[in-house]
Design an enzyme around this catalytic site. Structure first.
Site, PDB file in Angstrom:
ATOM      1  N   ASP A 156      -4.243  -0.988   6.632  1.00 52.11           N
ATOM      2  CA  ASP A 156      -4.744  -1.431   7.934  1.00 52.11           C
ATOM      3  C   ASP A 156      -6.170  -0.953   8.174  1.00 52.11           C
ATOM      4  O   ASP A 156      -7.067  -1.737   8.499  1.00 52.11           O
ATOM      5  CB  ASP A 156      -3.847  -0.908   9.052  1.00 52.11           C
ATOM      6  CG  ASP A 156      -2.437  -1.469   8.995  1.00 52.11           C
ATOM      7  OD1 ASP A 156      -2.161  -2.276   8.093  1.00 52.11           O
ATOM      8  OD2 ASP A 156      -1.622  -1.083   9.848  1.00 52.11           O
ATOM      9  N   ASP A 173       0.825  -1.203   0.000  1.00 58.23           N
ATOM     10  CA  ASP A 173       0.000   0.000   0.000  1.00 58.23           C
ATOM     11  C   ASP A 173       0.862   1.256   0.000  1.00 58.23           C
ATOM     12  O   ASP A 173       0.416   2.325  -0.420  1.00 58.23           O
ATOM     13  CB  ASP A 173      -0.957   0.012   1.194  1.00 58.23           C
ATOM     14  CG  ASP A 173      -0.272  -0.130   2.544  1.00 58.23           C
ATOM     15  OD1 ASP A 173       0.773  -0.806   2.606  1.00 58.23           O
ATOM     16  OD2 ASP A 173      -0.784   0.419   3.538  1.00 58.23           O
ATOM     17  N   LEU A 192      -1.869  -7.003  14.063  1.00 56.38           N
ATOM     18  CA  LEU A 192      -3.297  -7.147  13.771  1.00 56.38           C
ATOM     19  C   LEU A 192      -4.013  -5.805  13.745  1.00 56.38           C
ATOM     20  O   LEU A 192      -5.231  -5.759  13.630  1.00 56.38           O
ATOM     21  CB  LEU A 192      -3.963  -8.065  14.798  1.00 56.38           C
ATOM     22  CG  LEU A 192      -3.480  -9.515  14.806  1.00 56.38           C
ATOM     23  CD1 LEU A 192      -4.136 -10.288  15.950  1.00 56.38           C
ATOM     24  CD2 LEU A 192      -3.771 -10.201  13.478  1.00 56.38           C
ATOM     25  N   SER A 193      -3.251  -4.731  13.864  1.00 57.63           N
ATOM     26  CA  SER A 193      -3.782  -3.371  13.703  1.00 57.63           C
ATOM     27  C   SER A 193      -4.764  -2.969  14.792  1.00 57.63           C
ATOM     28  O   SER A 193      -5.889  -2.540  14.522  1.00 57.63           O
ATOM     29  CB  SER A 193      -4.424  -3.195  12.321  1.00 57.63           C
ATOM     30  OG  SER A 193      -3.455  -3.295  11.319  1.00 57.63           O
ATOM     31  N   SER A 194      -4.333  -3.085  16.042  1.00 58.88           N
ATOM     32  CA  SER A 194      -5.187  -2.642  17.140  1.00 58.88           C
ATOM     33  C   SER A 194      -5.453  -1.144  17.060  1.00 58.88           C
ATOM     34  O   SER A 194      -6.553  -0.679  17.393  1.00 58.88           O
ATOM     35  CB  SER A 194      -4.552  -2.989  18.489  1.00 58.88           C
ATOM     36  OG  SER A 194      -3.274  -2.402  18.627  1.00 58.88           O
ATOM     37  N   GLY A 213       0.485  -4.725  19.379  1.00 60.96           N
ATOM     38  CA  GLY A 213       1.836  -4.957  18.884  1.00 60.96           C
ATOM     39  C   GLY A 213       2.010  -6.270  18.154  1.00 60.96           C
ATOM     40  O   GLY A 213       3.133  -6.768  18.015  1.00 60.96           O
ATOM     41  N   SER A 272     -10.816   2.310  28.633  1.00 63.25           N
ATOM     42  CA  SER A 272     -10.566   0.990  28.061  1.00 63.25           C
ATOM     43  C   SER A 272     -10.318  -0.015  29.173  1.00 63.25           C
ATOM     44  O   SER A 272      -9.549   0.263  30.109  1.00 63.25           O
ATOM     45  CB  SER A 272      -9.364   1.039  27.119  1.00 63.25           C
ATOM     46  OG  SER A 272      -9.615   1.911  26.029  1.00 63.25           O
TER      47      SER A 272
END
Length: 253
Positions: free
Chosen positions: A211, A70, A160-162, A157, A101
């Protein structure tokens, strides 16, 4: 919309089972009933009972092929995963976005009347909230305050693109609460682009758009970045399970 007590009753009575099965698999329904109910309980502890609330979620993602293309106007094959960020949200009239959170002591407290990058927020989640709000306004939308409690099982980390899931979820909340869920003005790709803007300009990370797009659109998708301002997204017809494939995610720390 429902208040927190009514929403927990609806979940207990199975009104969300079909959505849970679609998002997480039929064998995960009972687990997700408890997860969502527990999250509403935490919301009530923090913000009070009987608040009118909505639920939002955004998944993590993985690239199946085309890692980092990308950045080079290439083509990506990516997919969302069944690990996600979930949010319980109630609007407020204070023009302040509060995000607590699960598992973190601090609360992000962002005044959306000030949509200028704050140096002290760089590389912190508050910068992403402020940046997404700015992106919504720049695209002709409205923003306002809300109280929010989140939980996420998107491993931090882990690739997985938190952070992208967080950006996409905040964008979806502002679209839903203050822009009548306008899917024409704020379609999934636009929400992804706003998330990228927040990460680039407010958070300070020069990420690409893969992402956020994979998190926002969901499923297994192709993304052609020949024109980064107008990515071409296609939903594939690939049934990975039918062909005996499964995505295995190992938490290696």
């Amino acid at each position: 919309m429902a208040n927190t007590i009514e929403l927990k009753q609806q979940i207990a009575q199975g009104e969300y089972d079909a959505a849970f099965a679609k998002l997480y698999g039929a064998d995960a329904v009972q687990e997700q009933r408890k997860r969502y109910t527990d999250l509403i309980d935490e919301f009530e502890k923090k913000y009070g009972t009987n608040r009118t609330v909505r639920l939002y979620s955004a998944p993590g993602r993985t690239e199946i092929g085309g890692n980092h293309t990308d950045h080079n106007n290439g083509v990506v094959l990516a997919g969302s995963v069944n690990l996600d960020m979930v949010a319980v949200v109630s609007p407020n009239e204070e023009n302040v976005i509060r995000v607590k959170s699960l598992g973190f002591d601090k609360i992000d407290d962002v005044d959306v009347t000030n949509l200028v990058p704050q140096p002290r927020e760089a590389e912190h989640s508050a910068s992403l909230i402020r940046g997404v709000a700015k992106g919504i306004v720049d695209a002709g939308g409205k923003v306002g305050g809300f109280d929010c409690y989140t939980t996420s099982n998107v491993l931090r980390g882990s690739g997985l693109s938190s952070s992208a899931a967080f950006e996409v979820c905040i964008g979806a909340i502002l679209r839903g609460e203050y822009n009548n869920n306008d899917m024409e003005k704020f379609n999934q790709v636009k929400i992804a682009q706003i998330g990228q803007f927040a990460e680039n300009v407010f958070f300070g990370k020069p990420c690409g758009l893969m992402d956020q797009t994979a998190c926002a659109v969901g499923g297994v998708i192709t993304i052609d970045f020949k024109d980064p301002a107008h990515p071409v997204v296609g939903q594939t017809a690939i049934d990975l399970a039918k062909h005996g494939f499964v995505m295995c995610i190992s938490d290696t720390k």
